[in-house]
Design a protein around this motif. Structure first.
Motif, PDB file in Angstrom:
ATOM      1  N   VAL A 212       0.762  -1.206  -0.412  1.00 39.69           N
ATOM      2  CA  VAL A 212       0.535  -0.402   0.215  1.00 39.69           C
ATOM      3  C   VAL A 212       1.125   1.659  -0.114  1.00 39.69           C
ATOM      4  N   HIS A 213       0.582   1.604  -0.810  1.00 38.91           N
ATOM      5  CA  HIS A 213       1.909   3.072  -1.212  1.00 38.91           C
ATOM      6  C   HIS A 213       1.150   3.638  -1.359  1.00 38.91           C
ATOM      7  N   SER A 214       1.544   5.242  -0.977  1.00 39.53           N
ATOM      8  CA  SER A 214       1.356   7.109  -1.916  1.00 39.53           C
ATOM      9  C   SER A 214       2.574   6.644  -3.312  1.00 39.53           C
ATOM     10  N   VAL A 215       1.472   7.660  -4.117  1.00 39.01           N
ATOM     11  CA  VAL A 215       2.029   7.655  -4.703  1.00 39.01           C
ATOM     12  C   VAL A 215       1.386   8.848  -6.063  1.00 39.01           C
ATOM     13  N   THR A 216       1.904   8.585  -7.346  1.00 41.21           N
ATOM     14  CA  THR A 216       1.378   9.994  -8.140  1.00 41.21           C
ATOM     15  C   THR A 216       1.440   9.460  -9.516  1.00 41.21           C
ATOM     16  N   LEU A 217       0.126   9.140  -9.872  1.00 45.21           N
ATOM     17  CA  LEU A 217       0.180   8.542 -11.429  1.00 45.21           C
ATOM     18  C   LEU A 217      -0.386   9.149 -12.641  1.00 45.21           C
ATOM     19  N   SER A 218      -0.070   9.399 -13.793  1.00 47.39           N
ATOM     20  CA  SER A 218      -0.736  10.221 -13.995  1.00 47.39           C
ATOM     21  C   SER A 218      -0.918  11.312 -13.827  1.00 47.39           C
TER      22      SER A 218
ATOM     23  N   ASN B 117       0.411  -9.802  -5.548  1.00 48.85           N
ATOM     24  CA  ASN B 117       0.871 -10.312  -7.037  1.00 48.85           C
ATOM     25  C   ASN B 117      -0.976 -11.321  -7.201  1.00 48.85           C
ATOM     26  N   THR B 118      -1.236 -11.216  -6.376  1.00 47.76           N
ATOM     27  CA  THR B 118      -2.840 -11.533  -7.006  1.00 47.76           C
ATOM     28  C   THR B 118      -4.241 -10.529  -5.963  1.00 47.76           C
ATOM     29  N   ASP B 119      -5.051 -11.350  -6.754  1.00 49.44           N
ATOM     30  CA  ASP B 119      -5.668 -11.103  -6.057  1.00 49.44           C
ATOM     31  C   ASP B 119      -6.746 -10.830  -4.596  1.00 49.44           C
ATOM     32  N   VAL B 120      -6.266 -12.040  -3.872  1.00 49.45           N
ATOM     33  CA  VAL B 120      -5.797 -12.182  -2.132  1.00 49.45           C
ATOM     34  C   VAL B 120      -5.243 -11.007  -1.717  1.00 49.45           C
ATOM     35  N   ALA B 121      -4.003 -11.218  -2.594  1.00 49.52           N
ATOM     36  CA  ALA B 121      -3.143 -10.068  -1.791  1.00 49.52           C
ATOM     37  C   ALA B 121      -3.431  -8.546  -1.976  1.00 49.52           C
ATOM     38  N   VAL B 122      -4.633  -8.291  -2.973  1.00 47.99           N
ATOM     39  CA  VAL B 122      -4.561  -6.735  -2.619  1.00 47.99           C
ATOM     40  C   VAL B 122      -6.037  -7.304  -2.002  1.00 47.99           C
ATOM     41  N   LEU B 123      -6.702  -7.700  -1.543  1.00 45.58           N
ATOM     42  CA  LEU B 123      -7.116  -7.351  -0.447  1.00 45.58           C
ATOM     43  C   LEU B 123      -7.125  -7.485   0.789  1.00 45.58           C
ATOM     44  N   TYR B 124      -6.043  -8.588   1.389  1.00 50.89           N
ATOM     45  CA  TYR B 124      -5.182  -8.690   2.843  1.00 50.89           C
ATOM     46  C   TYR B 124      -4.213  -6.913   2.453  1.00 50.89           C
ATOM     47  N   GLY B 125      -4.428  -6.479   1.183  1.00 53.65           N
ATOM     48  CA  GLY B 125      -3.988  -5.156   1.504  1.00 53.65           C
ATOM     49  C   GLY B 125      -4.938  -3.504   1.794  1.00 53.65           C
ATOM     50  N   ALA B 126      -5.997  -3.747   0.876  1.00 52.63           N
ATOM     51  CA  ALA B 126      -7.407  -3.229   1.135  1.00 52.63           C
ATOM     52  C   ALA B 126      -7.442  -3.674   2.995  1.00 52.63           C
ATOM     53  N   PHE B 127      -8.204  -4.662   3.431  1.00 58.93           N
ATOM     54  CA  PHE B 127      -8.077  -4.715   4.816  1.00 58.93           C
ATOM     55  C   PHE B 127      -6.658  -3.822   5.972  1.00 58.93           C
ATOM     56  N   ALA B 128      -5.412  -3.717   5.436  1.00 60.76           N
ATOM     57  CA  ALA B 128      -3.906  -3.265   6.428  1.00 60.76           C
ATOM     58  C   ALA B 128      -4.441  -1.864   6.175  1.00 60.76           C
ATOM     59  N   LEU B 129      -4.619  -1.300   4.822  1.00 68.89           N
ATOM     60  CA  LEU B 129      -5.146   0.405   5.030  1.00 68.89           C
ATOM     61  C   LEU B 129      -6.054   1.030   6.292  1.00 68.89           C
ATOM     62  N   LEU B 130      -7.006   0.147   5.962  1.00 70.18           N
ATOM     63  CA  LEU B 130      -8.268   0.298   6.706  1.00 70.18           C
ATOM     64  C   LEU B 130      -8.065  -0.041   8.458  1.00 70.18           C
ATOM     65  N   ARG B 131      -7.347  -0.986   8.388  1.00 67.79           N
ATOM     66  CA  ARG B 131      -7.076  -0.804   9.383  1.00 67.79           C
ATOM     67  C   ARG B 131      -5.714   0.213  10.151  1.00 67.79           C
TER      68      ARG B 131
ATOM     69  N   LEU C  79       2.204   7.471   2.732  1.00 64.68           N
ATOM     70  CA  LEU C  79       2.182   6.261   3.934  1.00 64.68           C
ATOM     71  C   LEU C  79       2.665   4.469   2.922  1.00 64.68           C
ATOM     72  N   THR C  80       3.337   4.083   2.990  1.00 67.07           N
ATOM     73  CA  THR C  80       4.092   2.822   2.858  1.00 67.07           C
ATOM     74  C   THR C  80       3.599   1.783   3.762  1.00 67.07           C
ATOM     75  N   LEU C  81       2.754   1.209   3.778  1.00 67.51           N
ATOM     76  CA  LEU C  81       2.474  -0.424   4.106  1.00 67.51           C
ATOM     77  C   LEU C  81       2.584  -1.612   3.824  1.00 67.51           C
TER      78      LEU C  81
ATOM     79  N   ILE D  60      -7.503 -10.460   9.226  1.00 73.02           N
ATOM     80  CA  ILE D  60      -6.537 -10.306   9.791  1.00 73.02           C
ATOM     81  C   ILE D  60      -5.410 -11.987   8.960  1.00 73.02           C
ATOM     82  N   GLY D  61      -5.988 -11.987   7.930  1.00 72.67           N
ATOM     83  CA  GLY D  61      -4.815 -12.763   6.840  1.00 72.67           C
ATOM     84  C   GLY D  61      -5.076 -14.080   7.349  1.00 72.67           C
ATOM     85  N   ILE D  62      -6.505 -14.801   8.226  1.00 69.57           N
ATOM     86  CA  ILE D  62      -6.412 -15.718   8.109  1.00 69.57           C
ATOM     87  C   ILE D  62      -6.573 -16.899   6.840  1.00 69.57           C
ATOM     88  N   ASN D  63      -6.388 -18.021   5.949  1.00 69.16           N
ATOM     89  CA  ASN D  63      -6.394 -18.026   5.049  1.00 69.16           C
ATOM     90  C   ASN D  63      -6.895 -19.652   5.120  1.00 69.16           C
ATOM     91  N   GLY D  64      -7.792 -20.533   6.230  1.00 72.88           N
ATOM     92  CA  GLY D  64      -7.846 -21.652   6.359  1.00 72.88           C
ATOM     93  C   GLY D  64      -8.844 -21.978   7.529  1.00 72.88           C
TER      94      GLY D  64
END
Length: 694
Positions: free
Chosen positions: A104-110, A120-134, A145-147, A201-205
């Motif tokens: 999760v990173h603050s950037v300037t794009l376009s 690298n996967t959709d689930v990783a993006v979901l984990y990142g979204a929850f990290a941003l919310l947390r 920020l950089t998480l 919270i990152g539980i995967n099973g």
């Protein structure tokens, strides 16, 4: 933004347009704890600006979470997998994130300032979204920020000890969350809410059924029910596992044997695995309790645990599944020391398990006690993949009603050096981590608000075992209550002291397994009439007129020899054993000098009194928060703290009455006497205590 918006924004519009909810605010209601640490669900009046590149259900969930969870004024957010061409100009460092790590990173794009959430996967993006919310809910800055984080343990599961009749063994939050009777036709919306909480919270099973498994769990009808749950869980990155009964080939298949060396038994398991994977393509595998507490297993046929595990592993291997084979064993015949048996049975098998077998070891060598030393198997099986098993449900820590934050317990174990290889701790050697779930059908999921913190802490430490349990308590408190700093500080301090209080009033200085029989509710250090010696509390404390404690040195069971040499040498001497574990490893006189100059007896009495006093303080501190906490959660917690006050006194008084009957010593001057004599405490019975085995 206008029609000239950049390509990366236009690419996400089709998916994100479907996710825009109604703009009306939900009606106000009392807080019954259902929302956990995640905040209210449903549409908000002020949705944050979130764009998505990609159209998967997982990415849609991530965007929905951010829209309703971030403040409207937050920096616009872009969700995209790391390989999307639109992100190439940013040259983000994502190669080391693996399949689940996020950035999760603050950037300037376009020309626009954005927060990128990627992986690298959709689930990783979901984990990142929850990290941003947390981060945001805990008061963090979201403008710059950089998480970045990657899980340190690949397999992170909750083990549900749920039975097919709806009961939950050692469950203190109502009936099972799974309504097996209406599955697979009706998928309760709570199933998705459960998966959402785990993903946050990152539980995967999740293992759906009790380790004391019924063979029916592997029948076609129940496979279909498990498949329905897997369909709900899949977008949240949550894989389904099943506890397997070793004798299922006989009970379901009509075979005459379940011997793992029998070709027909092996073929049955292969066919069963094929059947499961046709229904659940991403099925995680089997959890097995074998040759323990009456469960069938390979030793019934003269075979080893490795023989049994490897047979199942061969059936799962073509599909990528794993076998989690529990090392919780103790003999039907009387062992010299129950604490030593798992090591004795499994250490000789190191290197003999298949690569897709994970030996699942409880954090301590007995059974989820309020305090235990590290299990000696950790670090002792370098050629075997290991999992640590913790109990999130509080079988020995006051059920649902006692406040006992377990973050320090989990961290204490995971950070313990094994001392067999330099720099290695229990956590660093793990292929998997499992927590016995505390989730049920109660509206607040876990039986109380503070029990939710244990679910949360387990998930956070499963993802990264180096996290500070105090920091975890703080971020949970901020998200759960949203209180000012002073009130947050008070709640965090309460949580951090709470587990030690339970240790003090139930079993100080390494005393263990002093609980009432079967239900494990309340004190029973006097129990000595159960069929097997190691079922009796007297087996564990060995108290007599001269002293107390279990001698595990070379003069006794010599269990200390199972630890690494340097650690074993320290534990072999009372004066170099940590005082918190003194009576676990040593039988010492009641007059043994403790640090600070007190005798052991004086120090024990003081610890019991300290535990009671801490609970009194917890309730006073909670009372001071009444104006700031919603009435529903405050009232329930206050009532439970009242129960804990009463039961802490009961533990203290019953224990001291019993110890005095053994050692003939008086209480130190000025110490309150027990409210009743020993016979009164012995007469208390609790035939309907919750969570007992069925």
């Amino acid at each position: 933004m206008n029609s000239a918006r950049p390509l990366w924004i236009r690419a996400g519009l089709a998916a994100s347009a479907l996710l825009v909810g109604a703009a009306t605010a939900p009606p106000a209601r009392a807080n019954d704890g259902y929302d956990l640490w995640l905040g209210p669900q449903g549409p908000t009046a002020a949705a944050a600006k979130v764009e998505v590149i990609g159209t998967s259900r997982t990415l849609a969930i991530a965007a929905e979470e951010l829209r309703k969870g971030l403040p409207r004024e937050a920096t616009p957010v872009l969700l995209a997998r790391a390989g999307e061409p639109a992100l190439a100009p940013l040259k983000l460092a994502t190669d080391q994130l693996g399949n689940e790590g996020y950035l999760v990173h603050s950037v300037t794009l376009s020309g626009q300032r954005l927060t990128i959430v990627t992986g690298n996967t959709d689930v990783a993006v979901l984990y990142g979204a929850f990290a941003l919310l947390r981060h945001a809910r805990a008061g963090g800055d979201t403008a710059n920020l950089t998480l970045a984080s990657t899980p340190r343990i690949p397999v992170r599961v909750l083990d549900h000890w749920d039975n097919l009749d709806g009961s939950v063994e050692r469950g203190y939050a109502g009936q099972s969350l799974w309504d097996w009777w209406t599955l697979p036709d009706y998928k309760d919306p709570r199933y998705a809410d459960y998966a959402r909480a785990n993903a946050s919270i990152g539980i995967n099973g999740v293992v759906l059924n009790n380790v004391n498994a019924k063979a029916d769990s592997l029948s076609a009808a129940y496979i279909a029910k498990a498949a329905a749950l897997a369909d709900v869980f899949r977008p949240y990155g949550l894989r389904v596992y099943l506890s397997a009964r070793f004798s299922a080939p006989m009970e379901l298949g009509g075979l005459k044997t379940a011997d793992p060396r029998n070709p027909a038994a092996a073929a049955w398991w292969q066919a069963k695995a094929d059947e499961i994977y046709r229904a659940i393509p991403d099925f995680g595998g089997f959890l097995v309790k074998a040759n323990s507490e009456g469960q069938p297993g390979p030793r019934d046929y003269g075979a080893s645990h490795a023989d049994g595990a490897n047979m199942l592993a061969a059936a799962l291997a073509p599909h990528g599944g794993v076998v989690m084979w529990r090392a919780f064993v103790y003999a039907e015949t009387d062992p010299t020391d129950r604490a030593s048996q798992a090591y004795a049975e499994f250490k000789p098998l190191d290197g003999k398990f298949s690569s897709n077998v994970i030996v699942q070891v409880k954090n301590g060598p007995i059974d989820f006690q309020p305090r235990e030393p590290m299990h000696p198997l950790f670090g002792a099986m370098p050629a075997t993949r290991l999992a640590a098993e913790f109990q999130v449900t509080k079988e020995y820590l006051g059920f649902a009603t006692h406040l006992a934050y377990l973050g320090p317990l989990f961290a204490e174990a995971l950070d313990t050096p094994t001392e067999r290889r330099a720099g290695e701790t229990m956590g660093s050697s793990l292929a998997a981590i499992a927590g016995v779930a505390n989730v049920g059908r109660d509206r607040d999921w876990s039986g109380s608000t503070f029990n939710q913190a244990n679910w949360y802490a387990f998930g956070r430490l499963a993802w990264d075992f180096t996290l500070d349990p105090r920091a975890i308590a703080r971020e949970w408190t901020l998200q759960t209550f949203g209180l000012p700093p002073a009130a947050t500080d008070k709640i965090v301090a309460m949580m951090m002291r709470s587990r030690e209080a339970v240790v003090d009033y139930t079993g100080p200085f390494g005393l263990a397994h002093l609980f009432g029989s079967d239900h494990h509710y309340g004190p029973g250090p006097w129990i000595d009439d159960l069929k097997r010696p190691e079922w009796n509390p007297v087996y564990y404390h060995r108290a007599d007129r001269n002293g107390i404690g279990f001698d595990r040195t070379a003069r006794g069971s010599n269990t200390v020899a199972q630890y690494a040499p340097g650690l074993a040498a320290r534990l072999a001497r009372p004066e170099t054993t940590p005082p918190e574990l003194l009576l676990w490893f040593h039988h010492v006189p009641w007059t043994y000098p403790m640090p600070g100059g007190e005798t052991l007896w004086q120090a024990m009495v003081r610890r019991y009194d300290h535990g009671v006093a801490e609970v009194d303080l917890l309730r006073r501190e909670w009372a001071s928060l009444k104006p700031q906490v919603d009435a529903e959660r405050w009232t329930k917690t206050d009532a439970y703290l009242g129960i804990q006050q009463r039961e802490a006194r009961w533990w203290r008084d019953a224990s001291l009455a019993y110890w005095m009957s053994i050692n003939g010593l008086a209480l130190p001057a000025g110490v309150r006497k027990p409210d009743h004599d020993l016979s009164w405490y012995k007469q208390q019975h609790f035939p309907f205590a919750p969570g007992g085995p069925r």
